[in-house]
Scaffold this active site. Structure first.
Site, short mmCIF file in Angstrom:
data_model
loop_
_atom_site.label_atom_id
_atom_site.label_comp_id
_atom_site.label_asym_id
_atom_site.label_seq_id
_atom_site.Cartn_x
_atom_site.Cartn_y
_atom_site.Cartn_z
N ASP A 1 0.75 -1.08 0.06
CA ASP A 1 0.12 0.12 -0.11
C ASP A 1 1.01 1.27 0.14
O ASP A 1 0.53 2.16 -0.47
CB ASP A 1 -0.95 0.04 1.28
N GLY A 2 2.07 1.26 0.58
CA GLY A 2 2.85 2.54 0.68
C GLY A 2 3.39 2.71 -0.60
O GLY A 2 3.60 4.06 -0.98
N THR A 3 3.79 1.75 -1.49
CA THR A 3 4.32 2.06 -2.76
C THR A 3 3.41 2.62 -3.63
O THR A 3 3.48 3.37 -4.26
CB THR A 3 5.12 0.79 -3.19
N LEU A 4 2.12 1.77 -3.49
CA LEU A 4 0.95 2.32 -4.32
C LEU A 4 0.61 3.87 -4.14
O LEU A 4 0.53 4.66 -4.93
CB LEU A 4 -0.13 1.51 -4.01
N THR B 1 3.01 -6.11 3.44
CA THR B 1 2.46 -6.72 4.30
C THR B 1 1.21 -6.87 4.55
O THR B 1 0.69 -8.15 4.71
CB THR B 1 3.36 -6.13 5.79
N ASP C 1 -17.69 4.66 -5.69
CA ASP C 1 -19.27 5.16 -5.94
C ASP C 1 -18.88 6.77 -5.46
O ASP C 1 -20.19 7.28 -5.35
CB ASP C 1 -19.87 4.47 -4.57
N GLU D 1 0.71 4.99 6.35
CA GLU D 1 1.81 5.86 6.76
C GLU D 1 1.57 6.79 7.88
O GLU D 1 0.59 7.60 7.55
CB GLU D 1 2.60 6.33 5.42
#
Length: 291
Positions: A62-65, A90, A214, A270
């Protein structure tokens, strides 16, 4: 032939490297022309400049995304490049919410199928973005407490941080408004979640009814309670049944504003420091992802 720019964290461990290699082989075996970009945040602009117009595949969590989407938003390129995701983090919460397979090779085949889905984005008044979930209060404080414990406790650090936060925190005096309407006034806030996606922390459904396409943000506000009620809240939160508690308010809207005592914030996993005022606004269908 699909032309892709594959972005990943070159400092990831050997397990990630093996999974990443398998995903890249799947992409190339499926006929994609792939340029690898072992990019950190500092040189991501350089990589994107060198590959104009290419769709981007994030091989990471999620952090890289978050970093990639924030960079494309800043550059004004979110509408020009579709984003793919091979979840190697993770928690992989955004992938879980979208139903993207957690197996790297299967996720790579989703990218090859090339079916773009328009998704919403939360943008704050400081220029930051939220792809999945931003939460304030005890959950973010737990993350703060976990940080110095990670070298010793590993994955148990978050549980220890949550325990310390749950015992020590008196809550925060905050004014929360959703589309100009006040929510939950009168008592200190234990936790506020604003969900474009559903889960945090590797599968905890903070905003169980949220949908990232949505045009609305799901807001979950928990007020402070006694020790026993906090334990019940923690258990119900893990199962996603916390919206049924009497001290939890849920609503939906397009703009959420928070102001009051300095409160810790966690955006897409983060920590972003403590704030006394901030607004988040939904940008409908602001970007596209292969799903």
């Amino acid at each position: 032939m699909a032309e892709l720019l594959a972005i990943y964290n070159e400092s990831a461990g050997s397990a990630d490297e093996e999974a990443r290699t398998a995903a890249l082989e799947t992409l190339r075996g499926g006929g994609a022309d792939v340029i690898e970009a072992p990019a950190g945040e500092k040189d991501l602009d350089e990589m994107l400049d060198a590959c104009p117009g290419r769709d981007v595949v994030v091989l990471g969590g999620d952090g890289t995304l978050h970093v990639v989407v924030a960079t494309l938003h800043r550059r004004g390129e979110l509408d020009a490049r579709t984003v793919g995701l091979v979840p190697l983090g993770t928690g992989n919460d955004f992938a879980r919410g979208l139903g993207i397979p957690l197996d790297p090779q299967v996720a790579a085949r989703v990218v090859l199928a090339g079916r773009p889905r328009p998704l919403d984005l939360l943008v704050d008044d400081e220029g930051g973005v939220v792809v999945n979930v931003v939460h304030l209060g005890i959950g973010a404080e737990a993350s703060e407490g976990a940080t110095p414990l990670k070298p010793v406790l590993g994955r148990l650090a978050y549980a220890a941080g949550a325990l310390l936060a749950g015992v020590r925190s008196p809550g925060w005096r905050l004014r929360v408004t959703v589309d100009g309407r006040p929510v939950g006034e009168g008592r200190p806030v234990l936790m506020l979640g604003i969900g474009n996606g559903v889960t945090i922390g590797g599968g905890t459904p903070l905003a169980p009814r949220a949908r990232p396409d949505d045009g609305m943000a799901d807001v979950v506000l928990s007020l402070t309670t006694g020790p026993l009620d906090r334990l019940v809240y923690a258990l119900r939160l893990r199962r996603g049944t916390h919206p049924g508690l009497r001290d939890v308010t849920t609503t939906r809207g397009r703009k959420v504003t928070v102001e009051g005592a300095p409160v810790p914030v966690n955006a897409d996993g983060e920590l972003t420091g403590r704030i006394t005022r901030r607004s988040w606004t939904v940008l409908p269908a602001a970007w596209r992802m292969f799903t």
